[in-house]
Design a protein around this motif. Structure first.
Motif, PDB file in Angstrom:
ATOM      1  N   LYS A 122       0.821  -1.209   0.000  1.00  0.00           N
ATOM      2  CA  LYS A 122       0.000   0.000   0.000  1.00  0.00           C
ATOM      3  C   LYS A 122       0.854   1.258   0.000  1.00  0.00           C
ATOM      4  N   LEU A 123       0.324   2.270  -0.654  1.00  0.00           N
ATOM      5  CA  LEU A 123       0.856   3.623  -0.584  1.00  0.00           C
ATOM      6  C   LEU A 123      -0.343   4.543  -0.445  1.00  0.00           C
ATOM      7  N   ALA A 124      -0.451   5.219   0.706  1.00  0.00           N
ATOM      8  CA  ALA A 124      -1.578   6.105   0.958  1.00  0.00           C
ATOM      9  C   ALA A 124      -1.080   7.524   1.196  1.00  0.00           C
ATOM     10  N   VAL A 125      -1.784   8.483   0.593  1.00  0.00           N
ATOM     11  CA  VAL A 125      -1.380   9.887   0.701  1.00  0.00           C
ATOM     12  C   VAL A 125      -2.618  10.767   0.862  1.00  0.00           C
ATOM     13  N   GLY A 126      -2.370  12.005   1.290  1.00  0.00           N
ATOM     14  CA  GLY A 126      -3.432  12.983   1.402  1.00  0.00           C
ATOM     15  C   GLY A 126      -3.620  13.757   0.113  1.00  0.00           C
ATOM     16  N   PRO A 127      -4.544  14.714   0.103  1.00  0.00           N
ATOM     17  CA  PRO A 127      -4.894  15.447  -1.124  1.00  0.00           C
ATOM     18  C   PRO A 127      -3.715  16.102  -1.830  1.00  0.00           C
ATOM     19  N   SER A 128      -2.735  16.589  -1.097  1.00  0.00           N
ATOM     20  CA  SER A 128      -1.616  17.315  -1.715  1.00  0.00           C
ATOM     21  C   SER A 128      -0.727  16.427  -2.584  1.00  0.00           C
ATOM     22  N   LEU A 129      -0.802  15.113  -2.381  1.00  0.00           N
ATOM     23  CA  LEU A 129       0.070  14.202  -3.130  1.00  0.00           C
ATOM     24  C   LEU A 129      -0.689  13.310  -4.111  1.00  0.00           C
ATOM     25  N   VAL A 130      -1.986  13.509  -4.223  1.00  0.00           N
ATOM     26  CA  VAL A 130      -2.779  12.672  -5.141  1.00  0.00           C
ATOM     27  C   VAL A 130      -2.299  12.871  -6.573  1.00  0.00           C
ATOM     28  N   GLY A 131      -2.024  11.761  -7.245  1.00  0.00           N
ATOM     29  CA  GLY A 131      -1.585  11.806  -8.633  1.00  0.00           C
ATOM     30  C   GLY A 131      -0.125  12.163  -8.832  1.00  0.00           C
ATOM     31  N   LYS A 132       0.609  12.363  -7.751  1.00  0.00           N
ATOM     32  CA  LYS A 132       2.007  12.794  -7.877  1.00  0.00           C
ATOM     33  C   LYS A 132       3.016  11.705  -7.527  1.00  0.00           C
ATOM     34  N   VAL A 133       2.574  10.659  -6.866  1.00  0.00           N
ATOM     35  CA  VAL A 133       3.483   9.582  -6.473  1.00  0.00           C
ATOM     36  C   VAL A 133       2.949   8.259  -6.994  1.00  0.00           C
TER      37      VAL A 133
END
Length: 326
Positions: A122-133
């Motif tokens: 899994k890799l989970a991120v918040g709104p600021s990183l959506v689509g960037k990693v």
């Protein structure tokens, strides 16, 4: 799905949390899980849905209730997929530790992934990183991208993961880069949600955990404009074939949010059993009352509700029936 459903389902996680809370610190994780599962099933009978459990306590021959394929609800509402974890953190409850929750997600029929019971990277991120990693990149690359996007030094990033031997190599890479690490003993639904909760101080969640928990976390992250990428980790031919049997043509493909929770509405609800990073646990009061703290979210509206409830326990027949077993 009707918006009233969001408030109906919170009663399901509340009763499950109340049932599980009687086992906090007793060293009996299976009994705690059974209590939460039984309570959740009872309360589902009053919810206006035609629900099918797609993530539950196991197959029909493994779990007497809330098994995969079980029908739940009073059959008078919309047809929906249901994902449940009546007690996320059975060991946590047994040991009297923090961050145990009762959790569920509901989506229109055909939208929730039938995730097999195996590990998922899994890799989970918040709104600021959506689509960037991307989960396909080396962790060092991911951290570099995250630091730039968040305008932080690498040393200022905080990464959360489960404390497991299987993560030793990953931890070594994180240490080498110089980021902060926050370990979880259990409970990777709450862990994966953390990057989308600004007050948590967590920037990314990485590593492997249960695939069913990944889908539940993805449901929450959709409501919070976050993102979870996943990749199943079948370890043998039997697990590989199980993925195929559940409709996953390529068990090793990167699973997107759409793969896991669809592109329609999702409702996510959770109630704290023991206090944790974003929900307080059940607290017993005088006068045969108990206090619960819950969270319910809906992807369509992006509304996040925190609900504090006081329960008069004599009016909870299921809990009274089970009292002598504790």
């Amino acid at each position: 799905m009707e918006r009233e459903l969001a408030l109906e389902v919170i009663r399901v996680t509340e009763l499950a949390a109340l049932a599980a809370s009687k086992w906090v610190g007793r060293g009996k994780k299976n009994e705690a899980d059974d209590a939460a599962t039984g309570a959740m099933r009872v309360m589902f009978d009053s919810v206006s849905i035609k629900g099918t459990v797609v993530i539950g306590e196991g197959e029909m021959d493994e779990a007497p209730m809330l098994y995969i394929g079980e029908q739940v609800g009073n059959l008078q509402g919309p047809e929906v997929d249901v994902a449940v974890d009546p007690l996320e953190g059975t060991n946590i409850v047994a040991q009297g530790l923090d961050n145990a929750i009762s959790v569920l997600a509901i989506a229109n029929k055909g939208n929730l992934l039938h995730a097999p019971d195996m590990y998922m990277e899994k890799l989970a991120v918040g709104p600021s990183l959506v689509g960037k990693v991307s989960i396909t990149d080396p962790i060092e690359v991911t951290l570099g991208i995250a630091a730039k996007a968040l305008d932080k030094n690498l040393s200022e990033l905080t990464v959360m993961l489960l404390e497991r031997d299987r993560h030793d190599a990953l931890v070594k890479s994180l240490r080498k880069v110089g980021v902060r690490i926050k370990f979880l003993s259990d409970g990777d639904v709450a862990g994966a949600i953390a990057p989308a909760m600004p007050e948590s101080g967590i920037d990314l969640f990485v590593g492997s955990g249960g695939a069913p928990e990944g889908v539940l976390a993805a449901a929450a992250l959709k409501c919070l404009d976050g993102e979870l990428q996943g990749r199943l980790m079948p370890t043998n031919a039997q697990e590989y074939q199980r993925c195929i049997d559940m409709g996953l043509k390529d068990p090793y493909k990167v699973l997107t949010m759409e793969d896991m929770v669809g592109n329609e509405d999702v409702i996510f609800a959770a109630t704290g059993v023991t206090s944790g990073s974003f929900l307080k646990g059940v607290r017993y009061l005088s006068g045969e009352r108990a206090e619960t703290y819950s969270l319910v979210m809906r992807a369509k509206t992006k509304t996040v509700r925190y609900i504090q409830s006081i329960h008069y326990l004599p009016n909870k027949p299921f809990l009274n029936d089970k009292k002598e077993q504790c």
